[in-house]
Design a protein around this motif. Structure first.
Motif, PDB file in Angstrom:
ATOM      1  N   TYR A 261      54.501  50.412  35.420  1.00 33.46           N
ATOM      2  CA  TYR A 261      53.902  51.592  34.787  1.00 33.46           C
ATOM      3  C   TYR A 261      53.308  52.514  35.853  1.00 33.46           C
ATOM      4  CZ  TYR A 261      54.207  47.895  31.295  1.00 33.46           C
ATOM      5  OH  TYR A 261      54.655  46.859  30.528  1.00 33.46           O
ATOM      6  N   GLU A 262      52.046  52.931  35.679  1.00 31.04           N
ATOM      7  CA  GLU A 262      51.391  53.809  36.658  1.00 31.04           C
ATOM      8  C   GLU A 262      50.655  53.031  37.741  1.00 31.04           C
ATOM      9  OE1 GLU A 262      51.634  57.231  36.799  1.00 31.04           O
ATOM     10  OE2 GLU A 262      53.185  56.818  35.309  1.00 31.04           O
ATOM     11  N   GLY A 263      50.775  51.713  37.710  1.00 30.01           N
ATOM     12  CA  GLY A 263      50.111  50.901  38.714  1.00 30.01           C
ATOM     13  C   GLY A 263      49.103  49.952  38.091  1.00 30.01           C
ATOM     14  N   ILE A 264      48.111  49.537  38.897  1.00 31.86           N
ATOM     15  CA  ILE A 264      47.136  48.555  38.441  1.00 31.86           C
ATOM     16  C   ILE A 264      45.726  49.100  38.609  1.00 31.86           C
ATOM     17  CG2 ILE A 264      48.715  46.709  39.114  1.00 31.86           C
ATOM     18  CD1 ILE A 264      46.869  46.057  41.429  1.00 31.86           C
ATOM     19  N   ASP A 265      44.795  48.512  37.891  1.00 27.55           N
ATOM     20  CA  ASP A 265      43.379  48.888  37.969  1.00 27.55           C
ATOM     21  C   ASP A 265      42.865  48.698  39.396  1.00 27.55           C
ATOM     22  OD1 ASP A 265      40.383  48.428  37.772  1.00 27.55           O
ATOM     23  OD2 ASP A 265      40.813  48.911  35.670  1.00 27.55           O
ATOM     24  N   GLN A 266      42.202  49.707  39.927  1.00 26.59           N
ATOM     25  CA  GLN A 266      41.733  49.683  41.313  1.00 26.59           C
ATOM     26  C   GLN A 266      40.809  48.498  41.595  1.00 26.59           C
ATOM     27  OE1 GLN A 266      42.666  51.713  43.876  1.00 26.59           O
ATOM     28  NE2 GLN A 266      41.401  50.453  45.236  1.00 26.59           N
ATOM     29  N   ARG A 267      40.118  48.024  40.588  1.00 31.64           N
ATOM     30  CA  ARG A 267      39.181  46.919  40.808  1.00 31.64           C
ATOM     31  C   ARG A 267      39.883  45.627  41.211  1.00 31.64           C
ATOM     32  NH1 ARG A 267      36.100  48.036  35.218  1.00 31.64           N
ATOM     33  NH2 ARG A 267      38.295  48.460  34.708  1.00 31.64           N
ATOM     34  N   ILE A 268      41.131  45.466  40.768  1.00 29.18           N
ATOM     35  CA  ILE A 268      41.909  44.303  41.198  1.00 29.18           C
ATOM     36  C   ILE A 268      42.246  44.425  42.686  1.00 29.18           C
ATOM     37  CG2 ILE A 268      44.174  43.190  40.989  1.00 29.18           C
ATOM     38  CD1 ILE A 268      42.234  42.372  38.814  1.00 29.18           C
ATOM     39  N   ILE A 269      42.610  45.637  43.108  1.00 31.61           N
ATOM     40  CA  ILE A 269      42.897  45.866  44.533  1.00 31.61           C
ATOM     41  C   ILE A 269      41.650  45.591  45.364  1.00 31.61           C
ATOM     42  CG2 ILE A 269      43.580  47.595  46.238  1.00 31.61           C
ATOM     43  CD1 ILE A 269      45.170  48.980  43.976  1.00 31.61           C
TER      44      ILE A 269
ATOM     45  N   MET B  68      48.153  48.681  34.329  1.00 30.46           N
ATOM     46  CA  MET B  68      48.061  47.251  34.068  1.00 30.46           C
ATOM     47  C   MET B  68      46.597  46.843  34.000  1.00 30.46           C
ATOM     48  SD  MET B  68      51.236  45.864  36.409  1.00 30.46           S
ATOM     49  CE  MET B  68      51.076  44.160  35.863  1.00 30.46           C
ATOM     50  N   LEU B  69      46.263  46.052  32.983  1.00 35.61           N
ATOM     51  CA  LEU B  69      44.886  45.643  32.725  1.00 35.61           C
ATOM     52  C   LEU B  69      44.359  44.688  33.804  1.00 35.61           C
ATOM     53  CD1 LEU B  69      45.273  44.948  28.912  1.00 35.61           C
ATOM     54  CD2 LEU B  69      43.826  46.732  29.920  1.00 35.61           C
ATOM     55  N   PRO B  70      43.079  44.775  34.140  1.00 27.50           N
ATOM     56  CA  PRO B  70      42.539  43.910  35.180  1.00 27.50           C
ATOM     57  C   PRO B  70      42.382  42.451  34.768  1.00 27.50           C
ATOM     58  CG  PRO B  70      40.796  45.299  34.283  1.00 27.50           C
ATOM     59  CD  PRO B  70      42.093  45.789  33.699  1.00 27.50           C
ATOM     60  N   GLU B  71      42.057  42.184  33.484  1.00 29.20           N
ATOM     61  CA  GLU B  71      41.785  40.796  33.103  1.00 29.20           C
ATOM     62  C   GLU B  71      42.991  39.871  33.284  1.00 29.20           C
ATOM     63  OE1 GLU B  71      41.031  43.404  31.150  1.00 29.20           O
ATOM     64  OE2 GLU B  71      39.049  43.157  30.215  1.00 29.20           O
ATOM     65  N   PRO B  72      44.175  40.218  32.736  1.00 25.31           N
ATOM     66  CA  PRO B  72      45.323  39.326  32.975  1.00 25.31           C
ATOM     67  C   PRO B  72      45.671  39.199  34.452  1.00 25.31           C
ATOM     68  CG  PRO B  72      45.784  40.859  31.188  1.00 25.31           C
ATOM     69  CD  PRO B  72      44.524  41.326  31.835  1.00 25.31           C
ATOM     70  N   LEU B  73      45.571  40.310  35.176  1.00 24.99           N
ATOM     71  CA  LEU B  73      45.905  40.268  36.603  1.00 24.99           C
ATOM     72  C   LEU B  73      44.949  39.362  37.366  1.00 24.99           C
ATOM     73  CD1 LEU B  73      46.761  44.003  37.363  1.00 24.99           C
ATOM     74  CD2 LEU B  73      48.335  42.060  37.417  1.00 24.99           C
ATOM     75  N   GLY B  74      43.651  39.489  37.093  1.00 24.89           N
ATOM     76  CA  GLY B  74      42.668  38.660  37.780  1.00 24.89           C
ATOM     77  C   GLY B  74      42.872  37.189  37.494  1.00 24.89           C
ATOM     78  N   ARG B  75      43.131  36.859  36.224  1.00 22.24           N
ATOM     79  CA  ARG B  75      43.360  35.471  35.860  1.00 22.24           C
ATOM     80  C   ARG B  75      44.638  34.932  36.496  1.00 22.24           C
ATOM     81  NH1 ARG B  75      41.033  34.329  30.335  1.00 22.24           N
ATOM     82  NH2 ARG B  75      43.087  33.598  29.645  1.00 22.24           N
ATOM     83  N   ALA B  76      45.691  35.752  36.536  1.00 23.05           N
ATOM     84  CA  ALA B  76      46.945  35.335  37.161  1.00 23.05           C
ATOM     85  C   ALA B  76      46.752  35.096  38.655  1.00 23.05           C
ATOM     86  CB  ALA B  76      48.023  36.383  36.922  1.00 23.05           C
TER      87      ALA B  76
END
Length: 259
Positions: A127-135, A62-70
């Motif tokens: 999927y395989e998870g999320i970008d570590q930078r979001i964590i 999962m991409l970091p940009e949509p996750l960060g904005r959400a």
């Protein structure tokens, strides 16, 4: 208690909050629910929320940009700012939890802990998870609901929600929580209802006696028996931390536990 759930498929979560005891808790204002569709924060017209991982490997992340904005829309704040003399950037009012098989195990004790929060912001992976930078940037806690892998973070989130909301004051009666599985370090005793005879099986005669003290002792004995048979690890843990009273310890010894 407020649950804010970030998901690519919020309709999975929506159905749960519209049903049964949860629906009543929501209508009474005890529980609040806010769904956040991560796709609403995608950056392109196709609402893309995943891409291949750097370094290769199967699957998508999962991409970091949509996750960060959400997450920002849900009230989450970056844990640290990257600048000279960087410090805390201010936390959200809610505890941000990422449901992940790599997180700390979810137990009844953790459910009790989380039920005391004013708000939980739950991030459902796919999927395989999320970008570590979001964590690293937003997540307060990674939690695993078991030693197995699910394709849906929503399923894991629902397990966490179900285990926590029922512990919130006024959702169900306090009496119903007193002798459940895991309370006092033991599993729950067997339960029976009408009819007294089902097929050829009878309800234990003692439960029809009306003798409350005898029933209490029978139920405790059954809890110890069941826990020794199915979850001896709970007995060992209870002994190690001094959880059991004298009556329970005596039953453990009598029934073949370590005691």
């Amino acid at each position: 208690m407020k649950y804010t759930v970030l998901s690519l498929f919020p309709e999975i979560i929506d159905a749960y909050f519209a049903s049964s005891i949860m629906a009543k808790a929501v209508s009474r204002g005890i529980v609040e629910y806010r769904p956040v569709n991560i796709r609403d924060f995608a950056l392109d017209k196709h609402k893309t929320c995943d891409d291949a991982p750097y370094g290769g490997g199967a699957g998508m992340l999962m991409l970091p940009e949509p996750l960060g904005r959400a997450l920002e829309s849900a009230g989450a704040r970056q844990r640290f700012v990257e600048s000279a003399g960087a410090g805390s950037a201010g936390r959200s009012s809610g505890r941000v939890i990422y449901l992940s098989p790599g997180g700390r195990p979810f137990t009844q004790d953790v459910a009790v802990e989380l039920s005391r929060e004013a708000e939980l912001i739950l991030l459902c992976g796919r999927y395989e998870g999320i970008d570590q930078r979001i964590i690293d940037t937003y997540v307060d806690d990674e939690i695993s609901v078991g030693d197995y892998v699910l394709s849906s973070g929503e399923v894991a989130a629902l397990a966490l929600i179900d285990a926590t909301y029922r512990l919130v004051d006024r959702v169900i009666t306090a009496e119903s929580l007193e002798e459940e599985s895991f309370s006092g370090g033991l599993l729950e005793y067997p339960q029976y209802t009408r009819p007294e005879i089902y097929d050829t099986l009878r309800v234990p005669e003692l439960l029809l006696s009306g003798h409350h003290e005898n029933i209490r002792r029978w139920r405790l004995r059954k809890r110890v028996e069941k826990t020794l048979a199915l979850r001896p690890d709970l007995i060992r843990r209870g002994e190690e931390i001094g959880l059991f009273d004298g009556e329970t310890r005596k039953l453990i010894q009598e029934l073949g536990g370590e005691g």
